[in-house]
Design a protein around this motif. Structure first.
Motif, mmCIF file in Angstrom:
data_model
loop_
_atom_site.group_PDB
_atom_site.id
_atom_site.type_symbol
_atom_site.label_atom_id
_atom_site.label_comp_id
_atom_site.label_asym_id
_atom_site.label_seq_id
_atom_site.Cartn_x
_atom_site.Cartn_y
_atom_site.Cartn_z
ATOM 1 N N ASP A 199 0.818 -1.208 0.000
ATOM 2 C CA ASP A 199 0.000 0.000 0.000
ATOM 3 C C ASP A 199 0.855 1.262 0.000
ATOM 4 N N ASP A 200 0.289 2.312 -0.596
ATOM 5 C CA ASP A 200 0.830 3.662 -0.526
ATOM 6 C C ASP A 200 2.251 3.792 -1.074
ATOM 7 N N HIS A 201 2.449 3.342 -2.299
ATOM 8 C CA HIS A 201 3.750 3.508 -2.953
ATOM 9 C C HIS A 201 3.671 4.618 -3.983
ATOM 10 N N PRO A 202 4.723 5.435 -4.108
ATOM 11 C CA PRO A 202 4.690 6.562 -5.039
ATOM 12 C C PRO A 202 4.708 6.102 -6.498
ATOM 13 N N ALA A 203 4.327 7.005 -7.378
ATOM 14 C CA ALA A 203 4.367 6.715 -8.811
ATOM 15 C C ALA A 203 5.797 6.363 -9.207
ATOM 16 N N GLY A 204 5.940 5.434 -10.124
ATOM 17 C CA GLY A 204 7.265 5.027 -10.578
ATOM 18 C C GLY A 204 7.190 3.741 -11.365
ATOM 19 N N THR A 205 8.339 3.178 -11.652
ATOM 20 C CA THR A 205 8.437 1.923 -12.386
ATOM 21 C C THR A 205 8.820 0.818 -11.408
ATOM 22 N N TYR A 206 8.088 -0.286 -11.487
ATOM 23 C CA TYR A 206 8.267 -1.387 -10.543
ATOM 24 C C TYR A 206 8.324 -2.720 -11.282
ATOM 25 N N GLU A 207 8.753 -3.744 -10.553
ATOM 26 C CA GLU A 207 8.646 -5.121 -11.004
ATOM 27 C C GLU A 207 8.485 -6.001 -9.773
ATOM 28 N N PHE A 208 7.902 -7.176 -9.975
ATOM 29 C CA PHE A 208 7.816 -8.163 -8.909
ATOM 30 C C PHE A 208 8.886 -9.218 -9.137
ATOM 31 N N GLU A 209 9.447 -9.702 -8.050
ATOM 32 C CA GLU A 209 10.357 -10.838 -8.098
ATOM 33 C C GLU A 209 9.739 -11.918 -7.232
ATOM 34 N N LEU A 210 9.509 -13.075 -7.836
ATOM 35 C CA LEU A 210 8.998 -14.228 -7.099
ATOM 36 C C LEU A 210 10.174 -15.116 -6.753
ATOM 37 N N GLY A 211 10.219 -15.554 -5.517
ATOM 38 C CA GLY A 211 11.324 -16.397 -5.099
ATOM 39 C C GLY A 211 10.848 -17.499 -4.176
ATOM 40 N N LYS A 212 11.707 -18.507 -4.023
ATOM 41 C CA LYS A 212 11.443 -19.598 -3.093
ATOM 42 C C LYS A 212 12.756 -20.308 -2.824
ATOM 43 N N LEU A 213 12.737 -21.197 -1.863
ATOM 44 C CA LEU A 213 13.927 -21.994 -1.591
ATOM 45 C C LEU A 213 14.263 -22.845 -2.806
ATOM 46 N N ASP A 214 15.516 -23.006 -3.056
ATOM 47 C CA ASP A 214 15.933 -23.817 -4.199
ATOM 48 C C ASP A 214 15.869 -25.285 -3.806
ATOM 49 N N ASP A 215 14.666 -25.882 -3.887
ATOM 50 C CA ASP A 215 14.451 -27.269 -3.487
ATOM 51 C C ASP A 215 14.247 -28.184 -4.695
ATOM 52 N N TYR A 216 14.649 -27.732 -5.861
ATOM 53 C CA TYR A 216 14.578 -28.487 -7.117
ATOM 54 C C TYR A 216 13.146 -28.741 -7.583
ATOM 55 N N LYS A 217 12.172 -28.027 -7.037
ATOM 56 C CA LYS A 217 10.793 -28.094 -7.515
ATOM 57 C C LYS A 217 10.504 -26.843 -8.329
ATOM 58 N N PHE A 218 9.757 -27.018 -9.388
ATOM 59 C CA PHE A 218 9.342 -25.882 -10.197
ATOM 60 C C PHE A 218 7.952 -25.442 -9.766
ATOM 61 N N PHE A 219 7.775 -24.141 -9.582
ATOM 62 C CA PHE A 219 6.454 -23.573 -9.360
ATOM 63 C C PHE A 219 5.942 -23.113 -10.713
ATOM 64 N N LYS A 220 4.743 -23.527 -11.039
ATOM 65 C CA LYS A 220 4.149 -23.153 -12.315
ATOM 66 C C LYS A 220 2.721 -22.701 -12.045
ATOM 67 N N GLY A 221 2.335 -21.558 -12.621
ATOM 68 C CA GLY A 221 0.988 -21.075 -12.389
ATOM 69 C C GLY A 221 0.699 -19.762 -13.083
ATOM 70 N N THR A 222 -0.365 -19.117 -12.616
ATOM 71 C CA THR A 222 -0.830 -17.850 -13.180
ATOM 72 C C THR A 222 -1.092 -16.887 -12.039
ATOM 73 N N ALA A 223 -0.763 -15.630 -12.260
ATOM 74 C CA ALA A 223 -1.005 -14.599 -11.252
ATOM 75 C C ALA A 223 -1.422 -13.310 -11.940
ATOM 76 N N THR A 224 -2.034 -12.429 -11.161
ATOM 77 C CA THR A 224 -2.429 -11.115 -11.650
ATOM 78 C C THR A 224 -1.867 -10.072 -10.708
ATOM 79 N N TYR A 225 -1.311 -9.007 -11.275
ATOM 80 C CA TYR A 225 -0.922 -7.889 -10.431
ATOM 81 C C TYR A 225 -1.674 -6.649 -10.893
ATOM 82 N N SER A 226 -2.077 -5.832 -9.923
ATOM 83 C CA SER A 226 -2.864 -4.638 -10.221
ATOM 84 C C SER A 226 -2.229 -3.416 -9.584
ATOM 85 N N PHE A 227 -2.468 -2.257 -10.223
ATOM 86 C CA PHE A 227 -1.838 -1.013 -9.802
ATOM 87 C C PHE A 227 -2.593 0.154 -10.444
ATOM 88 N N ASN A 228 -2.282 1.369 -10.008
ATOM 89 C CA ASN A 228 -2.833 2.583 -10.616
ATOM 90 C C ASN A 228 -1.917 2.996 -11.753
#
Length: 136
Positions: A104-133
């Motif tokens: 919440d409450d972040h100033p205008a600018g350029t952003y990106e998301f980084e998804l991370g997890k422990l390196d346990d040799y499993k692949f995460f596969k899926g779909t997500a949505t991100y929303s913003f102004n």
């Protein structure tokens, strides 16, 4: 010389006109609309979304729609990428449908998301949505 009543009436008209003009300028300068992007992710350790630009200060949300490891922990990191790159926020959520990371409450600018997890040799596969102004 006009009477005091006429002067007060003219002064009130000028005040109302000035206030309306100020409100119009502020709403035009801060015009933005909600935007969302849907992404498919597949990663073993780290995955980055494409950069996106926000138009005004506000909320930025990341929501998992579907994931093949619903009990797996994932870290959602929000990074600002214009100017100095810095981490704007981080949340740990389950890789499960409906799970959200809310920033919440972040100033205008350029952003990106980084998804991370422990390196346990499993692949995460899926779909997500991100929303913003977004800027108009």
């Amino acid at each position: 010389m006009p009477s005091p009543r006429v002067v007060l009436r003219r002064l009130s008209h000028v005040t109302v006109t000035t206030c309306c003009a100020a409100v119009l300028i502020v709403t035009q300068a801060a015009s933005a609309h909600a935007a969302s992007r849907t992404v498919n992710f597949e990663y073993q350790h780290i995955w980055l979304t494409p950069e996106f630009e926000t138009g005004i200060r506000g909320r930025i949300h990341f929501t998992v729609k579907k994931c093949d490891h619903p009990n797996g922990d994932m870290t959602v990191l929000l990074r600002r990428t214009d100017g100095y790159n810095y981490v704007a926020g981080t949340e740990k959520i389950k890789c499960r449908s409906g799970q959200s990371a809310k920033f919440d409450d972040h100033p205008a600018g350029t952003y990106e998301f980084e998804l991370g997890k422990l390196d346990d040799y499993k692949f995460f596969k899926g779909t997500a949505t991100y929303s913003f102004n977004a800027a108009r």
